[in-house]
Design a protein around this motif. Structure first.
Motif, mmCIF file in Angstrom:
data_model
loop_
_atom_site.group_PDB
_atom_site.id
_atom_site.type_symbol
_atom_site.label_atom_id
_atom_site.label_comp_id
_atom_site.label_asym_id
_atom_site.label_seq_id
_atom_site.Cartn_x
_atom_site.Cartn_y
_atom_site.Cartn_z
ATOM 1 N N TRP A 190 0.763 -1.163 -0.037
ATOM 2 C CA TRP A 190 -0.027 0.037 -0.112
ATOM 3 C C TRP A 190 0.824 1.360 -0.027
ATOM 4 O O TRP A 190 1.865 1.243 0.660
ATOM 5 C CB TRP A 190 -0.964 -0.032 1.260
ATOM 6 N N HIS A 193 0.563 8.358 1.867
ATOM 7 C CA HIS A 193 0.254 8.945 2.954
ATOM 8 C C HIS A 193 0.684 10.136 3.212
ATOM 9 O O HIS A 193 0.960 10.818 2.227
ATOM 10 C CB HIS A 193 0.856 7.972 4.210
ATOM 11 N N GLU A 194 0.134 10.899 4.203
ATOM 12 C CA GLU A 194 0.374 12.304 4.352
ATOM 13 C C GLU A 194 1.739 12.708 4.235
ATOM 14 O O GLU A 194 2.692 12.201 4.702
ATOM 15 C CB GLU A 194 0.048 12.685 5.883
ATOM 16 N N LEU A 201 3.169 2.524 2.980
ATOM 17 C CA LEU A 201 2.009 2.913 3.859
ATOM 18 C C LEU A 201 2.100 1.268 4.548
ATOM 19 O O LEU A 201 1.701 1.444 5.914
ATOM 20 C CB LEU A 201 0.771 3.034 3.393
ATOM 21 N N PHE A 306 0.266 7.209 10.549
ATOM 22 C CA PHE A 306 1.056 8.365 10.341
ATOM 23 C C PHE A 306 0.150 9.364 11.079
ATOM 24 O O PHE A 306 -1.082 9.253 10.906
ATOM 25 C CB PHE A 306 1.291 8.854 8.946
ATOM 26 N N GLY A 345 2.139 13.734 9.713
ATOM 27 C CA GLY A 345 2.763 12.954 8.471
ATOM 28 C C GLY A 345 3.886 12.092 9.191
ATOM 29 O O GLY A 345 4.673 11.348 8.246
ATOM 30 N N PRO A 347 5.481 8.991 11.282
ATOM 31 C CA PRO A 347 4.908 7.482 11.650
ATOM 32 C C PRO A 347 5.069 7.604 13.037
ATOM 33 O O PRO A 347 5.982 7.829 13.956
ATOM 34 C CB PRO A 347 5.992 6.530 11.029
ATOM 35 N N LEU A 369 -7.040 1.335 11.902
ATOM 36 C CA LEU A 369 -6.328 2.451 11.656
ATOM 37 C C LEU A 369 -7.223 3.900 11.425
ATOM 38 O O LEU A 369 -6.885 4.789 12.350
ATOM 39 C CB LEU A 369 -6.098 2.575 9.828
ATOM 40 N N ARG A 373 -6.337 6.807 14.301
ATOM 41 C CA ARG A 373 -6.342 8.279 13.692
ATOM 42 C C ARG A 373 -6.991 9.341 14.568
ATOM 43 O O ARG A 373 -6.732 10.166 15.014
ATOM 44 C CB ARG A 373 -6.520 8.361 12.515
#
Length: 393
Positions: A190, A193-194, A201, A306, A345, A347, A369, A373
């Motif tokens: 994958w 990401h930001e 990812l 992230f 952004g 990790p 996820l 978040r």
């Protein structure tokens, strides 16, 4: 003892522990879970990567290996290897295999799919059908479309590569003595990401590929090991397009996909890596078990979380740490110490999960996820530390 160095070494250190080794780790994070299972040293980012040579010189002589993104520093590899045996590919091997032009020429010579790669942008369209990539990078960082009104590649620092449309994957190999290689497995990657549209990812695997792609990958591994003298664990990132796997990068060291395949197959891949360099030492520490702890055939995924906002891990946070030598596989990894400050952004931690099917595993990770978040946003917004969340992952 085996010394493991890199930007982040938790996954490789856990793999070494499962194989019966006693790892000592040096990286940029000294994650909470890493500190609780082995000797871990944190290198200040301002001193990376050159400070690795200084820190390794203070430790007892032992074999050493590296993870990402040390392949971008072949001189450093050679410097550390003067003082201790290397379970990895030498600086000379890395210089050759990380040259995208040498890689393209080799693949074409053997009739394997090769992505067009250029040094200059003259005559190329500026519609995003080509990508600007750094010659020294890792994890998909510093990749951008080549579009109008944007700068072209910096000579000697970046190159251009034709953009391919299709699923991203990674093939993991073990290069052995005599220039051969065996394909361990393939994972789906994958990407995005930001702050990094092409950044790594996560992974899920093992995945099945068509028979012709499987044959192509096996040939690819044999060619890379034979021509570049790659040994031990190495990975090839590729894009699946028009029924072929198009290699976009070779990572001449253990990759992020290794622990996914270890969990899914039960193989002790760090042991196989060590045997490629010093079979006698690997046999001395191995306990005779052919599989990793708690193994059941399944699909396994990992997903990096992230930070969506700036925040801070609560001081009262207590993480549950699973000992990789005896306990079940962890559902959370790369755990930041309490009080760690994170920026958007960056990790923060890694989610791991397993299921009978790839779709079920992917669904579990996506749900988790979303919860994490939300939790990170609360850590960013709270004026007082929230109640200890524990390991609810």
């Amino acid at each position: 003892m085996v010394l493991i160095v890199g930007a982040s070494v938790r996954a490789a250190a856990f793999s070494a522990l499962r194989a019966g080794f006693d790892p000592v780790a040096i990286d940029l994070f000294a994650d909470w879970d890493l500190q609780h299972v082995c000797q871990a040293h944190r290198l200040e980012p301002a001193n990376y990567p050159e400070g690795l040579a200084t820190q390794t010189a203070l430790l007892p002589r032992s074999p050493w290996c590296y993870t990402g993104a040390i392949e971008n520093h072949p001189d450093l590899i050679d410097r550390i290897t003067r003082d201790r045996p290397l379970w990895g590919n030498s600086g000379e091997v890395v210089r050759r295999v990380r040259d995208p032009f040498a890689l393209t020429d080799l693949l074409r010579r053997f009739g394997l799919p090769a992505v067009d790669t250029r040094r200059h942008s003259r005559g190329l369209p500026t519609d995003g059908s080509w990508l600007v990539k750094r010659l020294r990078s890792a994890g998909g960082a510093h990749i951008r479309p080549f579009i109008a009104n944007e700068p072209g590649p910096s000579e000697g620092i970046e190159c251009l590569q034709r953009r391919l449309i299709g699923p991203s994957g990674s093939a993991v190999f073990v290069g052995t003595r005599g220039g051969s290689a065996r394909l361990v497995g393939v994972t789906r990657q994958w990407i995005g990401h930001e702050g990094a549209a092409f950044g790594y990812l996560g992974s899920l695997g093992p995945v099945r590929v068509a028979r012709n792609v499987q044959t192509q990958l096996q040939q690819l591994g044999a060619v890379l090991a034979g021509e570049f003298e790659l040994r031990g664990l190495f990975g090839v990132d590729f894009v699946l397009s028009h029924g072929k796997a198009w290699p976009v990068e070779v990572n001449p060291r253990p990759t992020a996909s290794v622990e996914v395949l270890e969990w899914a197959t039960g193989r002790s891949l760090f042991r196989e890596h060590a045997e490629a360099f010093n079979a006698e030492d690997a046999e001395n520490v191995y306990d005779g078990h052919e599989t990793c702890p708690d193994h059941r055939p399944m699909k396994v995924g990992k997903l990096v979380v992230f930070a969506p906002v700036e925040g801070r891990v609560p001081d009262a946070m207590t993480w549950k740490v699973v000992d990789p030598r005896s306990g079940p596989w962890p559902k959370l990894a790369d755990l930041p110490p309490p009080g760690t400050v994170f920026q958007p952004g960056q990790p923060v931690l890694t989610l791991l999960d397993a299921a009978a099917t790839a779709s079920a595993c992917r669904s579990r990770l996506i749900r988790r996820l979303a919860r994490w978040r939300t939790r990170l946003r609360s850590w960013g917004e709270a004026t007082e530390p929230p109640p200890n969340a524990g390991q609810h992952g």
